[in-house]
Design an enzyme around this catalytic site. Structure first.
Site, PDB file in Angstrom:
ATOM      1  N   HIS A   1       0.999  -1.252  -0.018  1.00 22.62           N
ATOM      2  CA  HIS A   1      -0.085  -0.124  -0.020  1.00 22.62           C
ATOM      3  C   HIS A   1       0.876   1.321  -0.035  1.00 22.62           C
ATOM      4  CE1 HIS A   1      -3.129  -2.551   2.150  1.00 22.62           C
ATOM      5  NE2 HIS A   1      -3.810  -2.028   0.980  1.00 22.62           N
TER       6      HIS A   1
ATOM      7  N   CYS B   1      -2.298   0.415  10.021  1.00 27.64           N
ATOM      8  CA  CYS B   1      -3.557  -0.265   9.646  1.00 27.64           C
ATOM      9  C   CYS B   1      -4.119  -0.908  10.424  1.00 27.64           C
ATOM     10  CB  CYS B   1      -2.997  -1.307   8.430  1.00 27.64           C
ATOM     11  SG  CYS B   1      -1.774  -2.402   9.078  1.00 27.64           S
TER      12      CYS B   1
HETATM   13  N1  LIG Z   1      -2.842  -0.684   5.511  1.00 28.09           N
HETATM   14  C1  LIG Z   1      -2.022  -1.934   5.287  1.00 28.09           C
HETATM   15  O1  LIG Z   1      -0.735  -1.647   5.333  1.00 28.09           O
HETATM   16  N2  LIG Z   1      -2.668  -2.962   5.537  1.00 28.09           N
HETATM   17  C2  LIG Z   1      -2.051  -4.391   5.761  1.00 28.09           C
HETATM   18  C3  LIG Z   1      -2.835  -5.311   5.267  1.00 28.09           C
HETATM   19  C4  LIG Z   1      -2.327  -6.850   5.188  1.00 28.09           C
HETATM   20  C5  LIG Z   1      -3.062  -7.777   4.921  1.00 28.09           C
HETATM   21  N3  LIG Z   1      -2.339  -9.139   5.093  1.00 28.09           N
HETATM   22  C6  LIG Z   1      -3.359  -7.693   3.339  1.00 28.09           C
HETATM   23  O2  LIG Z   1      -2.593  -8.175   2.567  1.00 28.09           O
HETATM   24  O3  LIG Z   1      -4.307  -7.151   2.973  1.00 28.09           O
END
Ligand SMILES: NC(=O)NCCC[C@H](N)C(=O)O
Length: 258
Positions: free
Chosen positions: A163, A248
């Protein structure tokens, strides 16, 4: 008007099955993850943040990464349409939570995809990462919702990390920080400060000079401390194994009119 409200969501029983894209899969200790999550929440609360638990989404392994499900600008929420199919069911509970806090609610519609982790707000400038999870239609829909409210939406290519906010976040004075190797175009930001560690690029602004950061970024914390900031470190190792970071694990609502 400033508010200090934060949405959070408990890690679910399937956390260890969470998605990994840019890292090798490693075993996640779910008990340790829960203890780390509680410490994270305690750090927010001890700094005066009121936390609001979003209804669990236990069938969704990645639901704890609640930031990805919504973007809030002032009192207007845009419910995300996650780029990963396995995350689409996460948004229902968040819709309820933001509506209860008095937000008007908008949605990203097909064919748009957008993850909240791709959106970095600095004052009225809203940077949106176009990358693996957010597509061009998602960027257009974000513009359509927030530009009429006075936001300046700046689209930024993201190719090296999950992201936009995996690559960069911003200090209280608006300086963007990032680990240079993982930032596509640092020149897009008016002021950019390189930090020595990947996770050193992630700060949650707690208020005043205090910055919530991952314990895995001691050198970056030292650099920021030397610039007059006050880093508060939390160990989030189990979430880092799933490409999560301090940003997150919550959605901070700083501009709510209540
Ligand atoms: N905003 C973020 O950095 N979110 C992390 C999301 C990690 C989750 N394992 C994903 O791949 O969607």
């Amino acid at each position: 008007m400033t508010s200090k409200k934060a949405l959070i969501r408990r890690p679910g029983p399937r956390l260890a099955e969470g998605l990994v894209t840019h890292v090798e899969r490693e075993a996640v200790d779910t008990d340790l993850a829960f203890a780390q999550w509680r410490e994270y929440v305690a750090a927010l609360e001890s700094d005066g943040w009121e936390t609001y638990l979003v209804e669990p989404a236990d069938d969704c392994p990645d639901a704890v990464f609640v930031e990805d499900t919504v973007v809030v600008f002032r009192n207007v929420a845009l419910i995300a349409r996650p780029g990963a199919r396995s995350r689409r069911e996460e948004t229902a509970g968040v819709e309820q939570a933001v509506a209860r806090l008095g937000c008007s609610v908008n949605w990203v519609w097909e064919p748009g995809t957008l993850d909240g982790g791709d959106v970095l707000k600095i004052g009225d400038t809203v940077y949106v990462g176009r990358g693996g999870r957010t597509n061009a239609a998602g960027v257009q829909q974000l513009r359509a919702v927030f530009e009429p409210l006075g936001a300046r939406v700046v689209a930024v290519p993201v190719s090296k990390v999950l992201h936009l906010k995996s690559a960069v976040t911003a200090l209280p004075d608006g300086t963007v920080i990032g680990h240079e190797r993982l930032v596509d175009h640092a020149s897009l930001f008016p002021r950019f400060l390189p930090v020595p560690e990947e996770s050193g690029a992630h700060v949650v602004l707690l208020g005043g000079d205090r910055l919530l950061m991952a314990a895995s970024a001691p050198k970056s914390a030292e650099l920021l401390s030397d610039l007059g900031y006050d880093p508060v470190l939390v160990d989030i190792s189990e979430f880092e194994k799933l490409e999560g970071c301090v940003t997150c694990l919550s959605v901070r609502l700083r501009e709510l009119y209540a």
